[in-house]
Scaffold this active site. Structure first.
Site, PDB file in Angstrom:
ATOM      1  CE  LYS A  56      30.496  44.209  57.347  1.00  0.00           C
ATOM      2  NZ  LYS A  56      29.325  45.083  57.602  1.00  0.00           N
ATOM      3  CG  ASP A  99      20.453  45.759  55.631  1.00  0.00           C
ATOM      4  OD1 ASP A  99      19.344  45.202  55.678  1.00  0.00           O
ATOM      5  OD2 ASP A  99      21.511  45.144  55.430  1.00  0.00           O
TER       6      ASP A  99
END
Length: 403
Positions: A123, A228
């Site tokens: 990532k 989130d």
């Protein structure tokens, strides 16, 4: 931007030293003077430095800044990517890079593998990528903040995510295994699962809904709010039920259990955060809306509420992971700085599909055809160069005028 690793095998030891020198110089300079690059790299002879600079610029690892007040280069995201990959290569954490499997407003995700061929996930955080349309405002935000660059903030996001992932994994939360972290990147285990947003139907939506709400409350019991928690950041892993093969044969979906896996933690906050209730309610409502829209499921229970979360925390007996993470080195000051910057560049944690991100990238390409962001920055004045270099430029300009 896409990660292109074609040139990495052709870089020489001198090229790596020069690229590292540009990175080091970027801590105090938006545009690193060529003379400073040569000084930091420690290479003898100017020809070798200029040859490496030329090699790096050809493959877009550094970029020449037009109309600058002095001769210099800036580090690109590609250059930072290469530096991180080179570190992983030395650690034997990453041997090869495969396909891109995810893209968002603030990150890119790739499948990679180690020397044994074990697949992993890389990532790459790219905070500030979407803020180029407000380059001047972004520079105003970062003025007089030597640590407040896109490079530093992206690294901060990676450190935060890796630290929280470790803490959650150690306490049996269903998250990927964090394997390594460097600069603005993270390497983690690859999980054979699908994002919840790609799931069109489930056999028992009520059970999955209950699992997700229980996870939100369990996070709260450890002093955390994801911030989130939505269909973009939840993976669904399917596993056979613990039964004999003869019993499961022919039962279809009844023979499979679905396990939610939580990902993406840069937005995570403490339950003591001033806006904790807002973040908690947003997490809960995101799941409620998605289940109603996708699975036509509406829970009979209105909660959970923030008071329920506080009640879970007050039971005690569990670690405060928010306190533990802070003690590990990710301080409140760092968290506040990252949160402020993420809010500034639009990383609000509302999720985004791959298609919408591609549309943003296409719009970005159209805008950059009119005027390159770096050129626009220079036209408005380079803010992060040292005072000494500016003074030298001013004196040189006066001499040329009087001459």
């Amino acid at each position: 931007m896409k990660l292109d690793t074609k040139a990495i095998r052709y870089l020489t030891a001198e090229d790596w030293r020069v690229l590292t020198a540009v990175e080091m110089g970027s801590k105090n300079h938006e545009v690193v003077p060529t003379s400073l690059i040569a000084q930091i790299s420690g290479l003898r002879g100017g020809s070798g430095v200029h040859r490496s600079i030329s090699n790096l610029a050809k493959v877009d690892l550094i970029a020449k800044v037009k109309n600058a007040k002095y001769d210099g280069y800036r580090l690109t995201y590609g250059g930072l990517d290469y530096l991180a990959l080179n570190t992983y290569r030395k650690r034997k954490a990453v041997y090869s890079v495969g396909n891109q499997i995810g893209v968002g407003k603030e990150s890119d995700i790739y499948v990679v593998s180690d020397e044994k061929g074990v697949q992993r996930v890389l990532k790459i955080h790219r905070l500030g990528r979407i803020s180029f349309r407000t380059v001047k405002a972004n520079r105003d935000y970062l003025r007089n903040r030597s640590s407040g660059s896109w490079m530093y903030m992206s690294r901060l996001a990676a450190v935060k995510e890796f630290t929280f992932m470790q803490a959650l994994r150690d306490n049996d939360f269903p998250v990927p295994e964090p394997l390594s972290q460097n600069r603005h990147t993270i390497v983690m285990s690859l999980i054979d699962a699908f994002p919840l947003r790609q799931i069109s139907s489930v056999a028992d939506p009520a059970t999955l809904y209950a699992q997700l709400m229980a996870m939100i409350l369990r996070l709260a019991s450890f002093g955390l709010i994801h911030g989130d928690f939505n269909e973009f950041n939840i993976l669904i892993e399917e596993k056979p039920k613990d039964q004999n093969a003869d019993e499961t044969k022919g039962h279809g979906s009844d023979a499979v259990t679905v396990n939610p896996i939580l990902i993406d933690f840069p937005q995570m906050v403490s339950i003591d955060h001033p806006n904790a209730e807002m973040y908690f309610d947003r997490d809960v409502n995101c799941i409620k809306r998605f289940f109603e829209r996708r699975f036509h499921f509406i829970s009979d229970e209105s909660g959970p509420t923030f008071s329920d979360a506080r009640a879970e925390l007050s039971k005690g007996g569990l670690k405060r992971l928010d306190v533990e993470v802070e003690a590990s080195g990710f301080s409140k000051k760092m968290a506040k700085e990252l949160e402020k910057y993420m809010g500034f560049v639009g990383a609000t944690g509302d999720g985004q599909t791959d298609e919408s991100q591609k549309q943003d990238d296409e719009e970005a390409d159209e805008d950059t055809e009119e005027e390159d962001p770096s050129d626009k920055e220079i036209k408005d004045g380079v803010e992060d160069v040292s005072k000494q270099l500016n003074d030298q430029h001013g004196r040189a300009q006066q001499s040329s005028d009087t001459g």
